[in-house]
Write an enzyme that holds these catalytic residues in place. Sequence first.
Site, PDB file in Angstrom:
ATOM      1  N   ARG A  68       0.831  -1.204   0.000  1.00 37.42           N
ATOM      2  CA  ARG A  68       0.000   0.000   0.000  1.00 37.42           C
ATOM      3  C   ARG A  68       0.869   1.258   0.000  1.00 37.42           C
ATOM      4  O   ARG A  68       0.562   2.233  -0.682  1.00 37.42           O
ATOM      5  CB  ARG A  68      -0.923  -0.002   1.224  1.00 37.42           C
ATOM      6  N   ASN A 105     -10.666  -4.383  -1.340  1.00 37.37           N
ATOM      7  CA  ASN A 105     -10.563  -3.369  -2.391  1.00 37.37           C
ATOM      8  C   ASN A 105      -9.625  -3.788  -3.514  1.00 37.37           C
ATOM      9  O   ASN A 105      -8.690  -4.551  -3.273  1.00 37.37           O
ATOM     10  CB  ASN A 105     -10.067  -2.053  -1.779  1.00 37.37           C
ATOM     11  N   CYS A 156     -19.108  -2.202   0.836  1.00 35.81           N
ATOM     12  CA  CYS A 156     -18.280  -1.051   1.166  1.00 35.81           C
ATOM     13  C   CYS A 156     -18.957  -0.314   2.314  1.00 35.81           C
ATOM     14  O   CYS A 156     -20.177  -0.391   2.481  1.00 35.81           O
ATOM     15  CB  CYS A 156     -18.137  -0.140  -0.051  1.00 35.81           C
ATOM     16  N   HIS A 184     -16.572   3.472  -4.680  1.00 37.56           N
ATOM     17  CA  HIS A 184     -15.683   4.632  -4.488  1.00 37.56           C
ATOM     18  C   HIS A 184     -15.876   5.697  -5.572  1.00 37.56           C
ATOM     19  O   HIS A 184     -14.976   6.493  -5.823  1.00 37.56           O
ATOM     20  CB  HIS A 184     -14.220   4.204  -4.388  1.00 37.56           C
ATOM     21  N   TYR A 206     -14.243  10.050  -2.034  1.00 40.87           N
ATOM     22  CA  TYR A 206     -13.285   9.649  -3.073  1.00 40.87           C
ATOM     23  C   TYR A 206     -13.381  10.535  -4.314  1.00 40.87           C
ATOM     24  O   TYR A 206     -12.466  10.561  -5.129  1.00 40.87           O
ATOM     25  CB  TYR A 206     -13.497   8.187  -3.464  1.00 40.87           C
TER      26      TYR A 206
END
Length: 421
Positions: A90, A144, A164, A194, A244
């Site tokens: 990440r 995700n 989500c 998102h 987002y």
Amino acid sequence: MKLTVVGGGSTYTPELIDGFARLRDTLPITELVLVDPAAERLELVGGLARRIFAKQDHDGRIVTTTDLDAGVEGADAVLLQLRVGGQAAREQDETWPLECGCVGQETTGAGGLAKALRTVPVVLDIAERVRRTNPDAWIIDFTNPVGIVTRALLQAGHKAVGLCNVAIGFQRKFAKLLGVTPSEVHLDHVGLNHLTWERSVRIGGPEGENVLPRLLAEHGDAIADDLRLPRPVLDRLGVVPSYYLRYFYAHDEVVRELGTKPSRAAEVAAMERELLEMYGDPALDEKPALLAKRGGAFYSEAAVDLAASLLGGGGSPYQVVNTYNNGTLPFLPDDAVIEAQAAVGAHGATPLPVAPVDPLYAGLIANVTAYEDLALEAALRGGRDRVFKALLAHPLVGQYAYADGLTDRLIAHNREHLAWA
């Protein structure tokens, strides 16, 4: 009822455990299995999970295992919450795109594509093993990028629904502002994972009074602050976008910000170290307050609600989930995965009818759906050209020079996770 959590060693898990304990009348679990390859971490989380159940007088059995096949055997539902490559991957997703002047984020843009490429093959392997062991089990995907991963699962014929926490977060926030219970708040939530907008907020169900104009008039400043968008943007749109959407509506501003501070991944990694130390304390028997800063607010409530409905229990009749479009948004193919209100039951999830979508939102939804088509193709078949095309199609990239540079960086940072590279 047996439920298995793959990625059970996540620091998220105590949030989930707390929800299972509090909402046991909705989802009466008799056995909960936490599966994770990180044995030491799994035992810390599992120990706290057992203490939470004991404190709340839940008589369900909690089992921890590194053996996936044993863990999913006989499960009624399997919840996926894994992170291939961990926080280290990440960290890379959030940093190397900035070298090309593009947003570095773990679920959208170039970083989101990298995560999809790492994740889809692993999730499909897990799903096939679930199907071999227990073909009737539901798969609930919280991993995700949820939209792409759920589409991969559905196209492979699995019984899957994506989940989500964005929508339930808005529902809880709006309920508090309005002074009503969350169950009274019905969202006209439309888009992709998102990439969504709340076009109305109704009290009492799909046909109830739309109070969104009042929410924006009375609480617009607070909502805008949470989204980190200017209040006039909300007033002009007349909707509440997902946070987002800031990556799209304020791309260059976000890139400048990200270049001046530590990555979110670095913050989360430090938080996780502290949380795991807490989890090892035998006196701790509840989720610590620090966990609220980790993310995933109301995740447990959403997961319990969805699992209960899929398994024929007492879940809500309408829930926001990720599932096949099937004509709901007529400008998308039927096999696109959308995020919308759906009727959920033992049959799965069927999206509710959606009012026509304004071109301002439909255009971006269609663009990102095209990117997701290409991203899934790259995840399933590999190859530099497929990665390049997916990046070129993404509205946060879009230029061939950026797409070229990002492709090289993506492959260089992810070789160990990409069999074809």
